[in-house]
Design a protein around this motif. Structure first.
Motif, mmCIF file in Angstrom:
data_model
loop_
_atom_site.group_PDB
_atom_site.id
_atom_site.type_symbol
_atom_site.label_atom_id
_atom_site.label_comp_id
_atom_site.label_asym_id
_atom_site.label_seq_id
_atom_site.Cartn_x
_atom_site.Cartn_y
_atom_site.Cartn_z
ATOM 1 N N VAL A 98 47.557 -14.310 38.039
ATOM 2 C CA VAL A 98 48.800 -14.342 38.814
ATOM 3 C C VAL A 98 49.015 -15.751 39.384
ATOM 4 O O VAL A 98 50.124 -16.296 39.349
ATOM 5 C CB VAL A 98 48.761 -13.299 39.949
ATOM 6 C CG1 VAL A 98 49.979 -13.456 40.866
ATOM 7 C CG2 VAL A 98 48.707 -11.890 39.380
ATOM 8 N N GLY A 99 47.934 -16.347 39.895
ATOM 9 C CA GLY A 99 48.036 -17.702 40.420
ATOM 10 C C GLY A 99 48.363 -18.714 39.339
ATOM 11 O O GLY A 99 49.143 -19.652 39.563
ATOM 12 N N LEU A 100 47.792 -18.523 38.146
ATOM 13 C CA LEU A 100 48.068 -19.434 37.031
ATOM 14 C C LEU A 100 49.530 -19.368 36.609
ATOM 15 O O LEU A 100 50.170 -20.400 36.386
ATOM 16 C CB LEU A 100 47.172 -19.079 35.839
ATOM 17 C CG LEU A 100 47.492 -19.793 34.517
ATOM 18 C CD1 LEU A 100 47.377 -21.298 34.665
ATOM 19 C CD2 LEU A 100 46.581 -19.276 33.403
ATOM 20 N N ILE A 101 50.062 -18.161 36.501
ATOM 21 C CA ILE A 101 51.469 -18.001 36.111
ATOM 22 C C ILE A 101 52.379 -18.680 37.126
ATOM 23 O O ILE A 101 53.347 -19.374 36.763
ATOM 24 C CB ILE A 101 51.811 -16.509 35.972
ATOM 25 C CG1 ILE A 101 51.054 -15.919 34.768
ATOM 26 C CG2 ILE A 101 53.306 -16.304 35.812
ATOM 27 C CD1 ILE A 101 51.186 -14.415 34.640
ATOM 28 N N ALA A 102 52.052 -18.498 38.419
ATOM 29 C CA ALA A 102 52.852 -19.153 39.463
ATOM 30 C C ALA A 102 52.769 -20.668 39.324
ATOM 31 O O ALA A 102 53.769 -21.382 39.496
ATOM 32 C CB ALA A 102 52.368 -18.715 40.846
ATOM 33 N N ALA A 103 51.575 -21.175 38.986
ATOM 34 C CA ALA A 103 51.395 -22.615 38.832
ATOM 35 C C ALA A 103 52.235 -23.159 37.687
ATOM 36 O O ALA A 103 52.898 -24.191 37.817
ATOM 37 C CB ALA A 103 49.915 -22.933 38.595
ATOM 38 N N VAL A 104 52.224 -22.456 36.557
ATOM 39 C CA VAL A 104 52.993 -22.893 35.397
ATOM 40 C C VAL A 104 54.487 -22.862 35.695
ATOM 41 O O VAL A 104 55.239 -23.780 35.338
ATOM 42 C CB VAL A 104 52.661 -22.018 34.175
ATOM 43 C CG1 VAL A 104 53.632 -22.301 33.026
ATOM 44 C CG2 VAL A 104 51.229 -22.272 33.710
ATOM 45 N N ASP A 105 54.928 -21.827 36.378
ATOM 46 C CA ASP A 105 56.351 -21.673 36.666
ATOM 47 C C ASP A 105 56.852 -22.677 37.710
ATOM 48 O O ASP A 105 58.016 -23.084 37.686
ATOM 49 C CB ASP A 105 56.646 -20.249 37.144
ATOM 50 C CG ASP A 105 56.562 -19.237 36.013
ATOM 51 O OD1 ASP A 105 56.572 -19.659 34.841
ATOM 52 O OD2 ASP A 105 56.463 -18.028 36.300
ATOM 53 N N LEU A 106 55.976 -23.063 38.635
ATOM 54 C CA LEU A 106 56.398 -23.930 39.738
ATOM 55 C C LEU A 106 56.040 -25.396 39.524
ATOM 56 O O LEU A 106 56.459 -26.254 40.301
ATOM 57 C CB LEU A 106 55.770 -23.452 41.052
ATOM 58 C CG LEU A 106 56.181 -22.058 41.529
ATOM 59 C CD1 LEU A 106 55.385 -21.663 42.753
ATOM 60 C CD2 LEU A 106 57.678 -22.010 41.815
ATOM 61 N N TYR A 107 55.282 -25.674 38.478
ATOM 62 C CA TYR A 107 54.802 -27.032 38.253
ATOM 63 C C TYR A 107 55.951 -28.021 38.039
ATOM 64 O O TYR A 107 56.896 -27.751 37.296
ATOM 65 C CB TYR A 107 53.878 -27.061 37.044
ATOM 66 C CG TYR A 107 53.421 -28.453 36.660
ATOM 67 C CD1 TYR A 107 52.583 -29.176 37.505
ATOM 68 C CD2 TYR A 107 53.843 -29.039 35.468
ATOM 69 C CE1 TYR A 107 52.164 -30.462 37.164
ATOM 70 C CE2 TYR A 107 53.424 -30.316 35.120
ATOM 71 C CZ TYR A 107 52.588 -31.024 35.966
ATOM 72 O OH TYR A 107 52.172 -32.285 35.623
ATOM 73 N N ASP A 108 55.852 -29.147 38.719
ATOM 74 C CA ASP A 108 56.853 -30.201 38.591
ATOM 75 C C ASP A 108 56.131 -31.532 38.365
ATOM 76 O O ASP A 108 55.488 -32.057 39.277
ATOM 77 C CB ASP A 108 57.706 -30.270 39.863
ATOM 78 C CG ASP A 108 58.859 -31.270 39.738
ATOM 79 O OD1 ASP A 108 58.872 -32.043 38.756
ATOM 80 O OD2 ASP A 108 59.738 -31.266 40.621
ATOM 81 N N PRO A 109 56.185 -32.092 37.168
ATOM 82 C CA PRO A 109 55.465 -33.340 36.877
ATOM 83 C C PRO A 109 55.941 -34.523 37.712
ATOM 84 O O PRO A 109 55.250 -35.536 37.796
ATOM 85 C CB PRO A 109 55.750 -33.558 35.385
ATOM 86 C CG PRO A 109 57.010 -32.810 35.116
ATOM 87 C CD PRO A 109 56.964 -31.613 36.012
ATOM 88 N N ALA A 110 57.086 -34.388 38.348
ATOM 89 C CA ALA A 110 57.604 -35.479 39.178
ATOM 90 C C ALA A 110 56.704 -35.746 40.380
ATOM 91 O O ALA A 110 56.767 -36.808 40.992
ATOM 92 C CB ALA A 110 59.016 -35.157 39.650
ATOM 93 N N HIS A 111 55.838 -34.770 40.714
ATOM 94 C CA HIS A 111 54.950 -34.933 41.860
ATOM 95 C C HIS A 111 53.690 -35.709 41.512
ATOM 96 O O HIS A 111 52.811 -35.890 42.365
ATOM 97 C CB HIS A 111 54.579 -33.561 42.426
ATOM 98 C CG HIS A 111 55.732 -32.864 43.085
ATOM 99 N ND1 HIS A 111 55.732 -31.525 43.381
ATOM 100 C CD2 HIS A 111 56.934 -33.337 43.506
ATOM 101 C CE1 HIS A 111 56.878 -31.191 43.955
ATOM 102 N NE2 HIS A 111 57.624 -32.281 44.047
ATOM 103 N N ASN A 112 53.583 -36.138 40.245
ATOM 104 C CA ASN A 112 52.445 -36.938 39.801
ATOM 105 C C ASN A 112 51.104 -36.249 40.010
ATOM 106 O O ASN A 112 50.108 -36.875 40.387
ATOM 107 C CB ASN A 112 52.435 -38.307 40.501
ATOM 108 C CG ASN A 112 53.642 -39.151 40.146
ATOM 109 O OD1 ASN A 112 54.058 -39.187 38.987
ATOM 110 N ND2 ASN A 112 54.219 -39.825 41.141
ATOM 111 N N VAL A 113 51.096 -34.961 39.803
ATOM 112 C CA VAL A 113 49.870 -34.171 39.855
ATOM 113 C C VAL A 113 49.715 -33.470 38.511
ATOM 114 O O VAL A 113 50.667 -32.903 37.991
ATOM 115 C CB VAL A 113 49.923 -33.112 40.987
ATOM 116 C CG1 VAL A 113 48.669 -32.239 40.952
ATOM 117 C CG2 VAL A 113 50.061 -33.790 42.339
#
Length: 254
Positions: free
Chosen positions: A55-70
């Motif tokens: 569940v945490g992984l799915i949230a991470a994939v859905d919310l990930y924004d490469p603009a944050h340089n992480v």
């Protein structure tokens, strides 16, 4: 809140990319779940931890924004671990009697320290409890696993609660919360410096280096059961010490 990362014309291609990312990082979920599971009683199911981690992984994939340089892997690890710990906080996986025993040991440590005006040894703690050393060691084995990487305290009813639940996560930067965390970190730092060197070493290898009890035993050339005793005792020393300063939310390390 960051927007889900997907191409403007996502459609079917975006869905495929999302699934690819989730599948690619699935092994990371099991690895993190296994590490956390190794620190918990046998009654906690690895598959339940894995499910929460997914569940945490799915949230991470859905919310990930490469603009944050992480990197996604780093962000996913944070979300996976957080989801697993959140799921554990909702479970009553530690029997009440076990928590009460932990609290009794904490109080015995505090009483012995007040009486002796120094850090008590394990024989002195056992004597304060009115049990022999072998029985005291059995108690330490019983209470191990009550802490899982977040600061916890044992309440008046014997129930544990995560002290970090009162502190902010990365999305809440309230000044009061930052001050609380800073004060807590300082209290822990001071308490850790006071515990015996071997116990301090065991905590460092366990929580910072993330070694297993078996691996620590090999490093310091002691039996694994002895490492377990030292770890449990060190945690309870920290709780007892912090309880004197932070009585309503006394804590120990996971």
């Amino acid at each position: 809140m960051p927007k889900p990362y997907c191409r403007p014309d996502a459609g079917e291609a975006g869905t495929e990319e999302r699934e690819r990312r989730i599948l690619y990082h699935l092994p990371q979920v099991r690895l993190i779940a296994r590490r956390i599971r190794d620190r918990l009683p046998e009654s906690v199911s690895l598959e339940d931890l894995v499910s929460a981690g997914i569940v945490g992984l799915i949230a991470a994939v859905d919310l990930y924004d490469p603009a944050h340089n992480v990197k996604l892997k780093t962000y996913a690890e944070h979300r996976i671990r957080g989801a697993i710990l959140d799921s554990l906080r909702g479970l009553d996986w530690a029997p009440r009697q076990r928590r009460k025993k932990a609290k009794q040991i904490e109080f015995a440590i505090s009483r012995a320290e007040q009486r002796l005006h120094r850090i008590p040894g394990e024989e002195e703690i056992a004597a304060e409890m009115g049990v022999d050393l072998a029985e005291y060691h059995r108690w330490l084995v019983e209470v191990q696993g009550l802490n899982i990487g977040s600061l916890e305290y044992t309440g008046k009813d014997g129930e544990g609660k995560g002290l970090l639940e009162y502190l902010s996560d990365d999305q809440e930067r309230l000044p009061s919360r930052i001050v609380e965390r800073s004060q807590l970190e300082q209290l822990l730092s001071d308490a850790i410096r006071k515990i015996p060197p071997m116990e301090r070493t065991v905590l460092g290898l366990y929580y910072l280096e993330e070694l297993t009890l078996r691996e620590i035993a090999q490093v310091v050339d002691l039996h694994e059961s002895r490492i377990s005793h030292l770890k449990s005792q060190a945690i309870l020393r920290l709780r007892a010490d912090i309880r004197k300063i932070w009585p309503n939310q006394a804590g120990g390390v996971m």
